[in-house]
Scaffold this active site. Structure first.
Site, PDB file in Angstrom:
ATOM      1  N   ARG A 220      -3.935   9.788   4.208  1.00  0.00           N
ATOM      2  CA  ARG A 220      -2.749  10.630   4.399  1.00  0.00           C
ATOM      3  C   ARG A 220      -1.967  10.753   3.101  1.00  0.00           C
ATOM      4  NH1 ARG A 220       0.088  14.240   7.739  1.00  0.00           N
ATOM      5  NH2 ARG A 220       2.296  14.052   7.252  1.00  0.00           N
TER       6      ARG A 220
ATOM      7  N   ARG B  95      -8.900  -0.357   4.138  1.00  0.00           N
ATOM      8  CA  ARG B  95      -8.017   0.605   3.474  1.00  0.00           C
ATOM      9  C   ARG B  95      -6.687  -0.039   3.121  1.00  0.00           C
ATOM     10  NH1 ARG B  95      -6.413   5.167   6.888  1.00  0.00           N
ATOM     11  NH2 ARG B  95      -5.136   5.524   5.050  1.00  0.00           N
TER      12      ARG B  95
ATOM     13  N   ARG C 224       0.043  14.997  12.933  1.00  0.00           N
ATOM     14  CA  ARG C 224       0.619  14.592  11.649  1.00  0.00           C
ATOM     15  C   ARG C 224       0.783  15.829  10.782  1.00  0.00           C
ATOM     16  NH1 ARG C 224      -1.746   8.984   9.394  1.00  0.00           N
ATOM     17  NH2 ARG C 224       0.352   8.855   8.499  1.00  0.00           N
TER      18      ARG C 224
ATOM     19  N   LEU D  98       7.561  19.560   7.409  1.00  0.00           N
ATOM     20  CA  LEU D  98       8.818  19.135   6.756  1.00  0.00           C
ATOM     21  C   LEU D  98       8.649  19.125   5.234  1.00  0.00           C
ATOM     22  CD1 LEU D  98       9.939  16.285   9.181  1.00  0.00           C
ATOM     23  CD2 LEU D  98      10.331  18.766   9.334  1.00  0.00           C
TER      24      LEU D  98
ATOM     25  N   LYS E 289       0.849  -1.213   0.000  1.00  0.00           N
ATOM     26  CA  LYS E 289       0.000   0.000   0.000  1.00  0.00           C
ATOM     27  C   LYS E 289       0.878   1.254   0.000  1.00  0.00           C
ATOM     28  CE  LYS E 289      -1.705   1.600   4.030  1.00  0.00           C
ATOM     29  NZ  LYS E 289      -1.443   3.030   4.300  1.00  0.00           N
ATOM     30  N   ASN E 290       1.893   1.263   0.888  1.00  0.00           N
ATOM     31  CA  ASN E 290       2.685   2.487   1.068  1.00  0.00           C
ATOM     32  C   ASN E 290       3.733   2.687  -0.007  1.00  0.00           C
ATOM     33  OD1 ASN E 290       1.084   2.940   3.218  1.00  0.00           O
ATOM     34  ND2 ASN E 290       2.603   2.354   4.764  1.00  0.00           N
TER      35      ASN E 290
ATOM     36  N   CYS F 114      -5.024   7.828   9.086  1.00  0.00           N
ATOM     37  CA  CYS F 114      -5.142   7.319  10.471  1.00  0.00           C
ATOM     38  C   CYS F 114      -4.836   8.429  11.470  1.00  0.00           C
ATOM     39  CB  CYS F 114      -4.165   6.174  10.685  1.00  0.00           C
ATOM     40  SG  CYS F 114      -4.592   4.724   9.722  1.00  0.00           S
TER      41      CYS F 114
ATOM     42  N   ILE G 168       2.617  18.808   8.296  1.00  0.00           N
ATOM     43  CA  ILE G 168       3.315  18.679   7.001  1.00  0.00           C
ATOM     44  C   ILE G 168       4.410  19.746   6.893  1.00  0.00           C
ATOM     45  CG2 ILE G 168       1.405  17.591   5.739  1.00  0.00           C
ATOM     46  CD1 ILE G 168       0.620  20.326   4.679  1.00  0.00           C
TER      47      ILE G 168
ATOM     48  N   ASP H 248       4.371   0.614  12.174  1.00  0.00           N
ATOM     49  CA  ASP H 248       3.131  -0.002  11.687  1.00  0.00           C
ATOM     50  C   ASP H 248       2.970  -1.433  12.185  1.00  0.00           C
ATOM     51  OD1 ASP H 248       3.178   1.552   8.374  1.00  0.00           O
ATOM     52  OD2 ASP H 248       2.761   2.325  10.377  1.00  0.00           O
TER      53      ASP H 248
HETATM   54  C1  EPZ Z   1       4.051   6.919   6.285  1.00  0.00           C
HETATM   55  O1  EPZ Z   1       3.266   7.928   6.898  1.00  0.00           O
HETATM   56  C2  EPZ Z   1       3.142   5.705   6.181  1.00  0.00           C
HETATM   57  N1  EPZ Z   1       1.988   6.031   5.342  1.00  0.00           N
HETATM   58  C3  EPZ Z   1       2.673   5.285   7.571  1.00  0.00           C
HETATM   59  O2  EPZ Z   1       1.901   4.098   7.432  1.00  0.00           O
HETATM   60  C4  EPZ Z   1       3.902   4.971   8.424  1.00  0.00           C
HETATM   61  O3  EPZ Z   1       3.476   4.668   9.742  1.00  0.00           O
HETATM   62  C5  EPZ Z   1       4.835   6.190   8.459  1.00  0.00           C
HETATM   63  O4  EPZ Z   1       5.183   6.572   7.099  1.00  0.00           O
HETATM   64  C6  EPZ Z   1       6.114   5.920   9.228  1.00  0.00           C
HETATM   65  O5  EPZ Z   1       6.789   4.846   8.666  1.00  0.00           O
HETATM   66  C7  EPZ Z   1       2.121   5.991   3.991  1.00  0.00           C
HETATM   67  O6  EPZ Z   1       3.180   5.718   3.468  1.00  0.00           O
HETATM   68  C8  EPZ Z   1       0.899   6.292   3.192  1.00  0.00           C
HETATM   69  P1  EPZ Z   1       6.085  10.280   8.451  1.00  0.00           P
HETATM   70  P2  EPZ Z   1       3.817   9.459   6.947  1.00  0.00           P
HETATM   71  O7  EPZ Z   1       5.978  11.527   7.655  1.00  0.00           O
HETATM   72  O8  EPZ Z   1       4.513   9.771   5.696  1.00  0.00           O
HETATM   73  C9  EPZ Z   1       6.182  13.550  11.849  1.00  0.00           C
HETATM   74  C10 EPZ Z   1       0.033   2.721   7.689  1.00  0.00           C
HETATM   75  O9  EPZ Z   1      -0.423   2.173   8.698  1.00  0.00           O
HETATM   76  N2  EPZ Z   1       6.145  14.530  10.752  1.00  0.00           N
HETATM   77  O10 EPZ Z   1       7.334   9.456   8.369  1.00  0.00           O
HETATM   78  O11 EPZ Z   1       2.698  10.325   7.376  1.00  0.00           O
HETATM   79  C11 EPZ Z   1       4.830  12.866  12.003  1.00  0.00           C
HETATM   80  O12 EPZ Z   1       3.965  13.652  12.781  1.00  0.00           O
HETATM   81  C12 EPZ Z   1       0.503   4.155   7.762  1.00  0.00           C
HETATM   82  O13 EPZ Z   1       0.201   2.154   6.580  1.00  0.00           O
HETATM   83  C13 EPZ Z   1       6.316  15.877  11.059  1.00  0.00           C
HETATM   84  O14 EPZ Z   1       6.495  16.256  12.215  1.00  0.00           O
HETATM   85  O15 EPZ Z   1       4.866   9.328   8.142  1.00  0.00           O
HETATM   86  C14 EPZ Z   1       5.196  11.567  12.677  1.00  0.00           C
HETATM   87  O16 EPZ Z   1       5.285  11.768  14.069  1.00  0.00           O
HETATM   88  C15 EPZ Z   1       0.228   4.774   9.123  1.00  0.00           C
HETATM   89  N3  EPZ Z   1       6.265  16.788  10.054  1.00  0.00           N
HETATM   90  C16 EPZ Z   1       6.580  11.252  12.112  1.00  0.00           C
HETATM   91  O17 EPZ Z   1       7.077  12.480  11.536  1.00  0.00           O
HETATM   92  C17 EPZ Z   1       6.072  16.415   8.747  1.00  0.00           C
HETATM   93  O18 EPZ Z   1       6.054  17.294   7.867  1.00  0.00           O
HETATM   94  C18 EPZ Z   1       6.558  10.192  11.018  1.00  0.00           C
HETATM   95  O19 EPZ Z   1       5.769  10.664   9.979  1.00  0.00           O
HETATM   96  C19 EPZ Z   1       5.902  15.042   8.452  1.00  0.00           C
HETATM   97  C20 EPZ Z   1       5.954  14.112   9.470  1.00  0.00           C
END
Ligand code: EPZ
Length: 415
Positions: free
Chosen positions: A92, A396, A121, A125, A22-23, A116, A123, A304
């Protein structure tokens, strides 16, 4: 609102076919927008998040055809349009269209993404990197507007190896004049799959698998055929289900190299694991507790897999301590596990799981994709009947979840 009726207490035994990730497929579908062309994506999972991504592509004027796990996309006729909020809010990954829209059209307007509820969460970054490339970004907490028709090379040092930010910045960098260097980039296998797809389209990207990526902008891109990697989180979920039900499963088309942290925990917990490219065999009597289980960016223990493994450890022998370091509020499945008799003390990012002999069936409500999967795992190992509601969360991310579990002996039915 969907529900699964489960009668637990039987070991899962049999073979499970692991589907495309999925991801990985979600950022790849967004990436087809960057260059107008014809794309054939194979091994796509049949899940509702992919349906949403295809709806977004159609709303942007792309032609989409789907036959089971093969998706054909023609993005030649794509036109710049705003992605409707109701689609953005569904997942997301919708935020990944931001980088693709900016690269293709020089502008993008997306609303705060849904997905989720795992705590904060933001954005920020994503915006940090786009601004360094020269994009003008305005975010009012609801809607993000970006404009940038003359993006340029730069170096972005991410404070945290965000998966989504890394993916978005790779896509936007394709339109930059010059080279973009991403430092502290995410190294998840799904990033490697996106890079593999983009290189098949002609992109020049170096550093796959490392935390420093070099993307050369303005490369001549074209359509391509590509096969999505296997879903390591689907595999982790079934491994946890086999351990929780003291069964034996053969995972076919799985990639053990992507799951070493999870396999290590299961082996330390007493599971017998046999692994070779394309296959993982797991057999387990009663799990032994493993401590600590600390989630981390790849190749640490994946966040995850935290909820599914916690469901398995709920009936392990001994005490397991979990620490969730990636998301601020990703223990929302604990109350449901406690309702089934689990002995879990959770506070903030920590959970202390004292294994009990047996869980008991209960009626619980899925909180998110992986938390809901954890509830199903707990229900499968519990004595008696459970009802897990809000199963649209699981739909999903898990292809044929009920059918697959039934084929391994689970007594589960969709209500
Ligand atoms: C991806 O989410 C995955 N989703 C998530 O899988 C997965 O848990 C996550 O990466 C971590 O591996 C998809 O790929 C669609 P992150 P993402 O940006 O991109 C913080 C599932 O169950 N952050 O690495 O949203 C954020 O708040 C899903 O399949 C910022 O602070 O994850 C979090 O605490 C759930 N600012 C941490 O980083 C930002 O601009 C990790 O988020 C972006 C993120």
């Amino acid at each position: 609102m969907g529900a699964y009726q489960i009668i637990g207490g039987r070991p899962l035994e049999g073979a499970v076919q692991i589907h495309g990730a999925k991801n990985s497929v979600l950022p790849i579908l967004a990436a087809t927008l960057v260059c107008g062309g014809q794309y054939t994506i194979n091994n796509c999972p049949e899940i509702s998040d992919v349906d949403t991504a295809l709806d977004i592509l159609r709303r942007l004027g792309c032609k989409v055809q789907r036959s089971s796990s093969q998706i054909r996309v023609d993005t030649v006729a794509a036109e710049y349009r705003e992605i409707p909020e109701e689609l953005m809010r569904k997942m997301r990954a919708a935020i990944l269209f931001l980088g693709a829209l900016l690269a293709r059209f020089g502008e993008a307007r997306v609303s705060a993404p849904g997905g989720c509820a795992l705590g904060e969460r933001p954005i920020d970054l994503h915006v940090l990197g786009l601004r360094l490339m020269g994009a003008e970004c305005e975010y009012d907490g609801e809607t993000l507007r970006c404009a940038g028709k003359n993006l340029h090379g730069c170096t972005v040092a991410l404070p945290f190896p965000s998966v989504g930010a890394t993916e978005n910045l790779i896509l936007a960098a394709l339109a930059c004049e010059g080279e973009v260097t991403l430092c502290n980039a995410a190294k998840e296998p799904e990033i490697g799959d996106l890079i593999g797809f983009l290189r098949a389209c002609g992109a020049r990207i170096e550093g796959t698998g490392s935390s420093v990526l070099h993307i050369s902008g303005k490369a001549a891109l074209h359509g391509t055929d590509y096969t999505v990697m296997p879903d390591r989180m689907e595999a982790a979920t079934y491994l946890a289900a086999a351990a929780a039900t003291r069964g034996r499963l053969v995972l076919q088309s799985a990639e053990p190299a992507h799951l070493q942290a999870v396999l290590s925990v299961l082996e330390r917990g007493g599971c017998e694991i046999a692994q070779r490219p394309g296959e993982i065999i797991v057999r387990c009597d009663r799990l032994q507790a493993v401590s600590p289980i600390v989630t981390a960016p790849y190749d640490g223990f994946p966040t995850d897999a935290q909820a599914p493994l916690m469901a398995a450890m709920a009936t392990a022998e001994g005490v397991s301590i979990f620490e969730e370091t990636v998301f601020s509020d990703r223990l929302r499945h604990v109350p449901a596990l406690r309702a089934m008799g689990a002995n879990i003390l959770a506070t903030g990012r920590h959970a202390v799981v004292t294994g009990v002999k047996r869980l008991n069936g209960a009626t619980v409500e899925a909180t998110d994709l992986r938390g809901g999967a954890a509830m199903v795992i707990a229900a499968l190992s519990a004595e008696g009947e459970s009802l897990v509601t809000k199963t649209e969360h699981m739909e999903r991310g898990y292809t044929s979840f009920v059918q697959t579990l039934r084929s391994c002996g689970a007594q589960i039915a969709r209500q």
